[in-house]
Scaffold this motif. Structure first.
Motif, PDB file in Angstrom:
ATOM      1  N   SER A 178      84.749  10.074  13.240  1.00 32.78           N
ATOM      2  CA  SER A 178      84.375  11.046  14.476  1.00 32.78           C
ATOM      3  C   SER A 178      84.262  12.521  14.350  1.00 32.78           C
ATOM      4  O   SER A 178      85.241  13.189  15.051  1.00 32.78           O
ATOM      5  CB  SER A 178      85.093  10.660  15.604  1.00 32.78           C
ATOM      6  N   PHE A 179      83.626  12.902  13.633  1.00 34.44           N
ATOM      7  CA  PHE A 179      83.411  14.572  13.280  1.00 34.44           C
ATOM      8  C   PHE A 179      81.817  14.673  13.140  1.00 34.44           C
ATOM      9  O   PHE A 179      81.065  13.711  12.671  1.00 34.44           O
ATOM     10  CB  PHE A 179      84.194  14.882  12.112  1.00 34.44           C
ATOM     11  N   PRO A 180      81.166  16.031  13.117  1.00 35.97           N
ATOM     12  CA  PRO A 180      79.968  16.130  13.098  1.00 35.97           C
ATOM     13  C   PRO A 180      79.614  15.792  11.518  1.00 35.97           C
ATOM     14  O   PRO A 180      80.238  16.408  10.489  1.00 35.97           O
ATOM     15  CB  PRO A 180      79.698  17.710  13.392  1.00 35.97           C
ATOM     16  N   THR A 195      86.703  19.277  13.545  1.00 39.16           N
ATOM     17  CA  THR A 195      87.093  19.651  14.879  1.00 39.16           C
ATOM     18  C   THR A 195      88.471  19.095  15.087  1.00 39.16           C
ATOM     19  O   THR A 195      89.070  18.434  14.463  1.00 39.16           O
ATOM     20  CB  THR A 195      85.993  19.095  16.090  1.00 39.16           C
ATOM     21  N   LYS A 196      88.798  18.970  16.308  1.00 36.60           N
ATOM     22  CA  LYS A 196      90.016  18.651  17.055  1.00 36.60           C
ATOM     23  C   LYS A 196      91.191  18.745  15.965  1.00 36.60           C
ATOM     24  O   LYS A 196      92.310  17.960  16.120  1.00 36.60           O
ATOM     25  CB  LYS A 196      89.989  16.951  16.956  1.00 36.60           C
ATOM     26  N   ASN A 230      79.333   7.627  13.948  1.00 36.68           N
ATOM     27  CA  ASN A 230      80.127   8.373  14.967  1.00 36.68           C
ATOM     28  C   ASN A 230      80.711   7.508  15.802  1.00 36.68           C
ATOM     29  O   ASN A 230      79.974   6.325  16.185  1.00 36.68           O
ATOM     30  CB  ASN A 230      79.124   9.498  15.625  1.00 36.68           C
ATOM     31  N   ASP A 231      81.648   7.844  16.601  1.00 31.19           N
ATOM     32  CA  ASP A 231      82.490   7.081  17.627  1.00 31.19           C
ATOM     33  C   ASP A 231      81.645   6.772  18.818  1.00 31.19           C
ATOM     34  O   ASP A 231      81.559   5.732  19.386  1.00 31.19           O
ATOM     35  CB  ASP A 231      83.786   7.463  18.067  1.00 31.19           C
ATOM     36  N   THR A 232      80.646   7.871  19.178  1.00 27.68           N
ATOM     37  CA  THR A 232      79.573   7.529  20.212  1.00 27.68           C
ATOM     38  C   THR A 232      78.729   6.500  19.800  1.00 27.68           C
ATOM     39  O   THR A 232      78.376   5.781  20.725  1.00 27.68           O
ATOM     40  CB  THR A 232      78.967   8.902  20.641  1.00 27.68           C
ATOM     41  N   ILE A 251      82.145   9.910  24.752  1.00 26.92           N
ATOM     42  CA  ILE A 251      83.350   9.742  24.642  1.00 26.92           C
ATOM     43  C   ILE A 251      84.247  10.835  25.126  1.00 26.92           C
ATOM     44  O   ILE A 251      83.859  12.210  25.005  1.00 26.92           O
ATOM     45  CB  ILE A 251      83.489  10.019  23.201  1.00 26.92           C
ATOM     46  N   GLY A 255      88.969  14.665  21.706  1.00 28.82           N
ATOM     47  CA  GLY A 255      87.681  15.486  21.521  1.00 28.82           C
ATOM     48  C   GLY A 255      86.320  14.687  22.539  1.00 28.82           C
ATOM     49  O   GLY A 255      86.653  13.548  23.260  1.00 28.82           O
ATOM     50  N   THR A 256      85.621  15.505  22.674  1.00 27.36           N
ATOM     51  CA  THR A 256      84.303  14.860  23.537  1.00 27.36           C
ATOM     52  C   THR A 256      82.927  15.010  22.633  1.00 27.36           C
ATOM     53  O   THR A 256      82.686  15.879  22.056  1.00 27.36           O
ATOM     54  CB  THR A 256      84.193  15.592  24.968  1.00 27.36           C
ATOM     55  N   ASN A 257      81.913  13.898  23.244  1.00 24.14           N
ATOM     56  CA  ASN A 257      80.657  13.930  22.359  1.00 24.14           C
ATOM     57  C   ASN A 257      79.859  12.686  22.972  1.00 24.14           C
ATOM     58  O   ASN A 257      80.266  12.087  24.024  1.00 24.14           O
ATOM     59  CB  ASN A 257      80.726  13.552  21.106  1.00 24.14           C
ATOM     60  N   GLU A 285      76.405  15.885  19.635  1.00 25.19           N
ATOM     61  CA  GLU A 285      77.689  16.828  19.073  1.00 25.19           C
ATOM     62  C   GLU A 285      77.798  17.805  20.286  1.00 25.19           C
ATOM     63  O   GLU A 285      77.645  18.750  20.306  1.00 25.19           O
ATOM     64  CB  GLU A 285      77.485  17.377  17.788  1.00 25.19           C
ATOM     65  N   GLN A 313      82.625  24.788  19.529  1.00 22.39           N
ATOM     66  CA  GLN A 313      83.153  23.689  20.615  1.00 22.39           C
ATOM     67  C   GLN A 313      83.493  24.101  21.974  1.00 22.39           C
ATOM     68  O   GLN A 313      84.509  23.499  22.554  1.00 22.39           O
ATOM     69  CB  GLN A 313      84.214  22.766  19.906  1.00 22.39           C
ATOM     70  N   GLU A 316      83.773  21.225  24.643  1.00 22.70           N
ATOM     71  CA  GLU A 316      84.788  20.544  24.122  1.00 22.70           C
ATOM     72  C   GLU A 316      86.088  21.115  24.685  1.00 22.70           C
ATOM     73  O   GLU A 316      87.057  20.323  25.171  1.00 22.70           O
ATOM     74  CB  GLU A 316      85.061  20.242  22.757  1.00 22.70           C
TER      75      GLU A 316
HETATM   76  C1  BGC Z   1      83.495  15.513  17.201  1.00 25.19           C
HETATM   77  C2  BGC Z   1      82.444  14.304  17.544  1.00 25.19           C
HETATM   78  C3  BGC Z   1      83.146  13.237  18.118  1.00 25.19           C
HETATM   79  C4  BGC Z   1      84.238  13.603  19.420  1.00 25.19           C
HETATM   80  C5  BGC Z   1      84.842  12.474  20.214  1.00 25.19           C
HETATM   81  C6  BGC Z   1      84.171  15.663  18.635  1.00 25.19           C
HETATM   82  O1  BGC Z   1      85.080  16.840  18.233  1.00 25.19           O
HETATM   83  O2  BGC Z   1      83.091  16.509  16.916  1.00 25.19           O
HETATM   84  O3  BGC Z   1      81.868  13.931  16.441  1.00 25.19           O
HETATM   85  O4  BGC Z   1      82.390  12.089  18.762  1.00 25.19           O
HETATM   86  O5  BGC Z   1      85.155  14.728  18.998  1.00 25.19           O
HETATM   87  O6  BGC Z   1      85.707  11.982  19.160  1.00 25.19           O
END
Ligand code: BGC
Length: 509
Positions: A178-180, A195-196, A230-232, A251, A255-257, A285, A313, A316
C-alpha cells in the motif's frame, strides 16, 4: 489602646484586605484574559477548519478536474492516477486456497483464504496480524522483506504441519503493497516513493515483487506473486465479489487513498490501451491531492514542514489516522504556550506523534460527565495530572473539529470520484444536464481502514457530509460498504483471477 491606635489598626486591616482583594481580582482578570486567549485559539481553529457544503462542493469539483488532468498526461496533476493492469474483477467463480500478504502500515497481515466457487462464498479465512518492528521501516529492503518472508514461511508451515509437501508445492500469492507503485504488469511494479513514515531509500525505484520473491527464495519458500495490488484495489476486488455494483474503493486508515473503475478511452495518457473489458482500475493516490479550496490551518502548514515529505501527501495529512493526533497535539501545545493552561509547558506535549488518532477518537467518544478518559489520557500519556474539567471539555472540542474536518473532506473526495464517472447525479464534470434529467444507478463504494470502521463519530460525520453534498434525491443511490479485511482478501481473489489456471473475470463497465 488610644483612639488613634485603633484607627491605625483599622486602616492597616482595611489596606491589607484591599491588597488581598486586588491580588485576587488581578489573578481573576489575568486568568479570564488567558481563558479568553484559549477560547480564541479554538475559535480560530474552528474558522480555519470550516467545511461548509459550498466549500466541500468546490473540493468535489477540484477532485474531478484533477482526476481528468492526471489521466490526460503523466505528471499532469498531483493525482498520479496510476494504472493497475487490473481489467477484470472477481466474479464469484474463484475456487481454491490462496494466500495473501498485506503490507501497508504499522502491521502487516498474512492471510489464507479458501474460496468456494460461488459468489460470496469465502469458506474459511485465516488472518494473522504481525507488527512490523519500528527499526525495519527505515532499514534496508532486504531486512524488511526477509522479516516478511520469514513470517510468511512460519504461517505456511503451520498449515502443513511443517511437512516437506507444504513447502515444496508452488503457491501463488496476492501481494498488497500500500504505497505508490508504478505497475509494469498486474504482478510487478516499481516503488515511486514511500509514505506513512516508511523510509527505506534503497527500495525506491525498485521492483517490489522482485524484492519479495528474492526474499522468499532466500527463506526457501516456493511461492510466486500472481498479483501485486494497492490496498484500495484489493478492497475494490472484495467489494465487487460481494456486490457487482461496487465501482470504487476508499481506504481511511493510517494513510488514505482511493481507486475506481475507469474506461480505457478516458485514460488519455495511455493511448491505445486495450483491455478485454474496456476498462481498468485506476489507483488515484488521492493522498497527494491538493487544491486551494482545502481548509488549511497554520497547524497543517507546520506539520507538513516538520514531516519527512514536505509538500507531499497534503490531503492525506488532513485526513488520515497517522496525522490527526498530531494536529490536535499542536493545537493543545499552542494553547498551553499562549495561555499556560497547564502551568509551564509540559515537555511531553512537544513530542511529535505522542497522541495517536486512536487516543483522540477515545477522547471524542468519552461520554462520562466528568470526562474520565480524557483525564486518564492526559495523566498517563502526556503526564499532565489534574486537568480542570473546562480544559478537558475544550480538548474534546479540538478533537471534534479535527476529526469532523477529516471526515467531511473524505466525503468530498468520494463525491469527486462519483462526479468524474457520472454517478453523482450532476451529469458529469461538464455538467449541462439538470439533476432531474440524470438517471441514477445504484452505486456502491467499498470502504476500509480503522478511522472509518472503528470510529462512530468519524463515520457519522462522513455520511452526514455525503448526504449534504449529494442532496436527499441522490444520496440514497450511493451506498458505502464496510469491507473488512478487503485489502488482503481482495489481493487473494485477484491472485486467483490472474493465476495460471484463472477463470474469466467479469466485464467491468
Ligand atoms: C499510500 C497509498 C495507500 C494509502 C492507504 C497512502 O499513504 O500512498 O498507496 O493506498 O496510504 O493505505
Amino acid at each position: 489602646m488610644g483612639r488613634v491606635a485603633v484607627v491605625g489598626v483599622a486602616v492597616a486591616v482595611a489596606a491589607t484586605a484591599c491588597a488581598v482583594a486586588a491580588v485576587v481580582v488581578g489573578r481573576r482578570v489575568r486568568s479570564r484574559r488567558k481563558w479568553r486567549r484559549v477560547v480564541g485559539v479554538l475559535a480560530e481553529l474552528e474558522e480555519g477548519c470550516e467545511t461548509t457544503v459550498g466549500r466541500l462542493r468546490q473540493v468535489v469539483d477540484a477532485m474531478a478536474v484533477e482526476m481528468h488532468a492526471g489521466l490526460a498526461s503523466e505528471g499532469g496533476s498531483k493525482l498520479k492516477m496510476l494504472l493497475t493492469f487490473v481489467d477484470g474483477l472477481p466474479n464469484g467463480c474463484e475456487k481454491g486456497t490462496y494466500y495473501a500478504l498485506d503490507l501497508g502500515g504499522t502491521n502487516f497481515r498474512v492471510l489464507r483464504v479458501q474460496l468456494g466457487g460461488q459468489r460470496s462464498s469465502i469458506l474459511e479465512k485465516e488472518v494473522e496480524r504481525i507488527p512490523i518492528p519500528q527499526h525495519l521501516t527505515s532499514s534496508t529492503s532486504e531486512n524488511l522483506f526477509d522479516f516478511i518472508a520469514s513470517s510468511l514461511k512460519e504461517f505456511v508451515e503451520r498449515e502443513g504441519g511443517g511437512s516437506e509437501n507444504s513447502l515444496n508445492s508452488r503457491r501463488e500469492l496476492g501481494f498488497t503493497f500500500s504505497f505508490p507503485v508504478k505497475q509494469t504488469s498486474v504482478s510487478s511494479g516499481i516503488l515511486i516513493k514511500w509514505t506513512k513514515g516508511f523510509c527505506i531509500q534503497d527500495m525506491v525505484g525498485r521492483d517490489v515483487t522482485e524484492c519479495l520473491e528474492q526474499a522468499m527464495t532466500r527463506k526457501g519458500l516456493n511461492m510466486q506473486v500472481a498479483a501485486l495490488v494497492n490496498d484500495t484495489v484489493g478492497t475494490l476486488a472484495l467489494g465487487h465479489y460481494h456486490d457487482p455494483d461496487t465501482v470504487a474503493a476508499v481506504i481511511i486508515g493510517t494513510g488514505t487513498n482511493a481507486c475506481y473503475l475507469e474506461r480505457t478511452d478516458a485514460i488519455i495518457k495511455c493511448q491505445g490501451l486495450l483491455t478485454t473489458s474496456g476498462g481498468m482500475v485506476v489507483n488515484m493516490e488521492w493522498g497527494n491531492f491538493w487544491s486551494s479550496h482545502l481548509p488549511r490551518t497554520s497547524y497543517d502548514i507546520d506539520l507538513d514542514a516538520d514531516s519527512p515529505n514536505p509538500n507531499d501527501q497534503g490531503f492525506e495529512k488532513m485526513i488520515s489516522g497517522m496525522y490527526l493526533g498530531d494536529i490536535v497535539r499542536r493545537v493543545i501545545l499552542r494553547m498551553s504556550q499562549e495561555a499556560d493552561i497547564f502551568g509551564t509547558v509540559p515537555s511531553r506535549l512537544s513530542m511529535p506523534f505522542i497522541l495517536s488518532s486512536y487516543l483522540i477518537a477515545a477522547m471524542l467518544e468519552d461520554d462520562s460527565p466528568e470526562l474520565k478518559e480524557v483525564a486518564r489520557i492526559f495523566k498517563d500519556i502526556l503526564e499532565i495530572p489534574d486537568v480542570p474539567l473546562k480544559v478537558r471539555k475544550l480538548v474534546v472540542k479540538v478533537c471534534d473539529v479535527v476529526i469532523r474536518r477529516a471526515a467531511r473532506l473524505a466525503a468530498a473526495g468520494i463525491v469527486g470520484i462519483l462526479k468524474k464517472i457520472g454517478r453523482d447525479g450532476s451529469g458529469g464534470i461538464t455538467g449541462g444536464r439538470s439533476r432531474s434529467d440524470v438517471k441514477m444507478r445504484r452505486t456502491v463504494v467499498a470502504i476500509e481502514g480503522g478511522l472509518y470502521t472503528s470510529y462512530t463519530m468519524f463515520r457519522e460525520y462522513l455520511h452526514e457530509a455525503l448526504n449534504e453534498i449529494l442532496g436527499e434525491d441522490i444520496a440514497p443511490y450511493v451506498i458505502l460498504k464496510d469491507t473488512q479485511d478487503g485489502s488482503g482478501i481482495g489481493a487473494a481473489l485477484l491472485a486467483v483471477a490472474h493465476s495460471s489456471n484463472s477463470v474469466d473475470s467479469v466485464q467491468l463497465l
